[in-house]
Design an enzyme around this catalytic site. Structure first.
Site, PDB file in Angstrom:
ATOM      1  N   SER A 104       1.029  -1.091  -0.017  1.00  0.00           N
ATOM      2  CA  SER A 104      -0.052   0.111  -0.086  1.00  0.00           C
ATOM      3  C   SER A 104       0.995   1.315   0.119  1.00  0.00           C
ATOM      4  O   SER A 104       1.469   1.538  -0.848  1.00  0.00           O
ATOM      5  CB  SER A 104      -1.074   0.142   1.102  1.00  0.00           C
ATOM      6  OG  SER A 104      -1.919   1.131   1.136  1.00  0.00           O
ATOM      7  N   ASP A 243      -2.257   6.690  -3.637  1.00  0.00           N
ATOM      8  CA  ASP A 243      -1.446   6.169  -2.905  1.00  0.00           C
ATOM      9  C   ASP A 243      -0.818   5.070  -3.796  1.00  0.00           C
ATOM     10  O   ASP A 243      -1.159   4.753  -4.893  1.00  0.00           O
ATOM     11  CB  ASP A 243      -1.619   5.539  -1.489  1.00  0.00           C
ATOM     12  CG  ASP A 243      -2.592   4.315  -1.575  1.00  0.00           C
ATOM     13  OD1 ASP A 243      -3.312   4.163  -2.541  1.00  0.00           O
ATOM     14  OD2 ASP A 243      -2.680   3.403  -0.692  1.00  0.00           O
ATOM     15  N   ASP A 245      -0.947   1.841  -4.016  1.00  0.00           N
ATOM     16  CA  ASP A 245      -1.644   0.883  -4.756  1.00  0.00           C
ATOM     17  C   ASP A 245      -3.134   1.169  -4.933  1.00  0.00           C
ATOM     18  O   ASP A 245      -4.074   0.437  -5.560  1.00  0.00           O
ATOM     19  CB  ASP A 245      -2.002  -0.423  -3.754  1.00  0.00           C
ATOM     20  CG  ASP A 245      -2.897  -0.379  -2.362  1.00  0.00           C
ATOM     21  OD1 ASP A 245      -2.898   0.902  -2.008  1.00  0.00           O
ATOM     22  OD2 ASP A 245      -3.473  -1.229  -2.165  1.00  0.00           O
ATOM     23  N   ASP A 247      -5.635   2.769  -3.626  1.00  0.00           N
ATOM     24  CA  ASP A 247      -7.106   2.422  -2.815  1.00  0.00           C
ATOM     25  C   ASP A 247      -7.184   3.782  -1.915  1.00  0.00           C
ATOM     26  O   ASP A 247      -8.439   3.714  -1.271  1.00  0.00           O
ATOM     27  CB  ASP A 247      -6.980   1.326  -2.040  1.00  0.00           C
ATOM     28  CG  ASP A 247      -6.001   1.157  -1.217  1.00  0.00           C
ATOM     29  OD1 ASP A 247      -4.957   1.889  -0.879  1.00  0.00           O
ATOM     30  OD2 ASP A 247      -5.824   0.118  -0.236  1.00  0.00           O
TER      31      ASP A 247
END
Length: 449
Positions: A104, A243, A245, A247
């Site tokens: 993440s 960010d 990834d 999400d």
């Protein structure tokens, strides 16, 4: 308690268990063993594997595939793909599980493994327990004729781009809007610019040249200040920071002011309410700003708090049959669009509100006033969550709440990852809030020794 799975999969430092090649290979086998045992009618269950742009992703997607193949499971590689895109493709391609190789918003030297069920949601606890139980057994490979096969989905990016565009009302387009998009050198670096450009916006790209090491490096949703400067420089209408990834989202208005997850959640919720899209109320977390709670109360929107983590938000939404929730960090779940937090879709929701109302982002957020907040981390020698129950600490909490007179909030919670007690105070007076937080933190320090 689970041994490996946290609130968002398994995460750690690359090269250190459980984020080592040997362990990830065994994890792939354990997942495959559980799937083949549950799906005896299927000769070869199929799973998806996607990743962000960190360099270790190549290593771990291969290790997972080897483990899955050894258990008789077929693998479909997506390459770099936002986490919400993997959730979407998992359910639309009817595979058994979607796997995300990502840490993440963490730096490149961390990585992790996240899972989605066939419905595109987090794995149920029961399945995670089964996987952990399988990890305790020795790896046993299936017969050579039963080994899984690997292939690559070539149009994954295009499918997800079209899905994102489909969540934006057909009656609007983004022509006339100038957007600065910060992709954090992560998984959205190709997809996000394409989505907004194809909807008609003039776009300026930032951090779209990942090299495996620069993901989240002083950019994206955890470092929105450079984006704010670029918005002012370019005289743009909106800045969008994702960010690594994809999400999470933080936005910037045309004045250069940062718009966080609480404000984004408020803007979307009010639009949902006004257009009869809101199902029930809205879910936030223990860390959601008190100003958000007050704004929802003034608007007649029910608001519930849950523990920090999108998993807990999703559970609360499903329990109440609601369709909107989110965190201050920018993890917004629009269940009427996707089954997990989706930065691109959340941005499109806000832009749709702008198109619908003719108001700027700066004007839309004015219905909510954020309360000053002070957060202090108090270190402990050992993690002891029950230290908060200490009589002296409880007495100090009650005294602080009395001083706030109902116009603020006190929260103490133990960190789930570090030996820390997080002390947070919110209120109308920033100086008083800081003073009370420091006093309360000192009581905690003395109580934990």
């Amino acid at each position: 308690m689970k041994k490996y799975f946290g609130t968002d999969g398994i995460r750690g430092r690359v090269g250190e268990p459980p984020i080592s090649v040997e362990w990830i290979l065994k994890l792939g086998w354990a997942v495959g063993s559980v799937l083949t045992a549950q799906n005896k009618r299927d000769k070869r269950p199929k799973v998806l594997i996607g990743k962000d742009t960190r360099i270790s992703g190549y290593l771990f997607e291969s290790a997972l595939e080897a483990g899955l193949s050894s258990a008789g499971v077929d693998t479909l590689f997506l390459g770099p793909m936002p986490t919400p895109g993997i959730a979407y493709l998992t359910r639309t391609l009817r595979v058994k599980i979607g796997i995300v190789v990502s840490a993440s918003h963490n730096p490149y030297y961390d990585n992790g493994i996240k899972f989605f069920s066939a419905e595109g949601t987090k794995l149920p606890d029961e399945l995670e327990y089964e996987i952990e139980a399988a990890l305790e057994h020795p790896l046993k490979m299936v017969d050579s004729r039963e080994l899984g096969k690997a292939s690559r989905l070539k149009d994954g990016e295009g499918r997800y781009i079209e899905f994102c565009k489909s969540t934006f009302p057909n009656s609007f387009d983004l022509s006339g809007l100038k957007l600065v998009i910060d992709c954090a050198q992560g998984a959205t670096y190709k997809i996000a610019p394409a989505v907004f450009q194809e909807l008609g916006a003039e776009i300026i790209e930032m951090n779209v040249s990942p090299d495996g090491l620069n993901i989240n490096d002083h950019c994206g949703s955890t470092y929105p200040e450079p984006l704010a400067k670029r918005v002012l420089l370019e005289k743009a209408d909106v800045g969008i920071a994702l960010d690594g990834d994809g999400d999470r989202i933080i936005m910037v208005d045309s004045t250069g002011a940062i718009v966080d997850g609480d404000e984004i959640l408020f803007i979307i919720a009010r639009w949902y309410q006004e257009t009869s899209r809101l199902q029930g109320g809205v879910v936030g977390t223990l860390m959601s700003n008190f100003g958000l709670e007050r704004a929802f109360k003034a608007s007649g929107i029910e608001f519930l708090r849950t523990k920090v983590g999108d998993r807990h938000i999703l559970e609360m939404l499903k329990k109440n049959a609601w369709n909107l929730g989110g965190e201050s960090s920018g993890h917004i779940i629009c269940l009427d669009a996707n089954t997990t937090g989706d930065g691109i879709v959340s941005a499109l929701r806000v832009l749709a509100v702008m198109c619908s109302t003719g108001k700027s982002l700066s004007e839309l957020k004015q219905g909510m006033t954020k309360y000053p907040q002070t957060l202090i981390n108090v270190s402990m020698t050992h993690a002891r969550a029950n230290v908060i129950d200490h009589p002296r600490i409880q007495s100090a909490i009650k005294a602080t709440e009395l001083r706030l007179k109902g116009h603020g909030r006190v929260l103490l919670r133990a960190s789930g990852t570090e030996p820390l007690i997080r002390v947070m105070v919110e209120g109308e007076d920033a100086h008083l809030v800081e003073t009370m937080a420091n006093e309360l933190a000192e009581v905690v320090r003395e109580s934990v020794g």
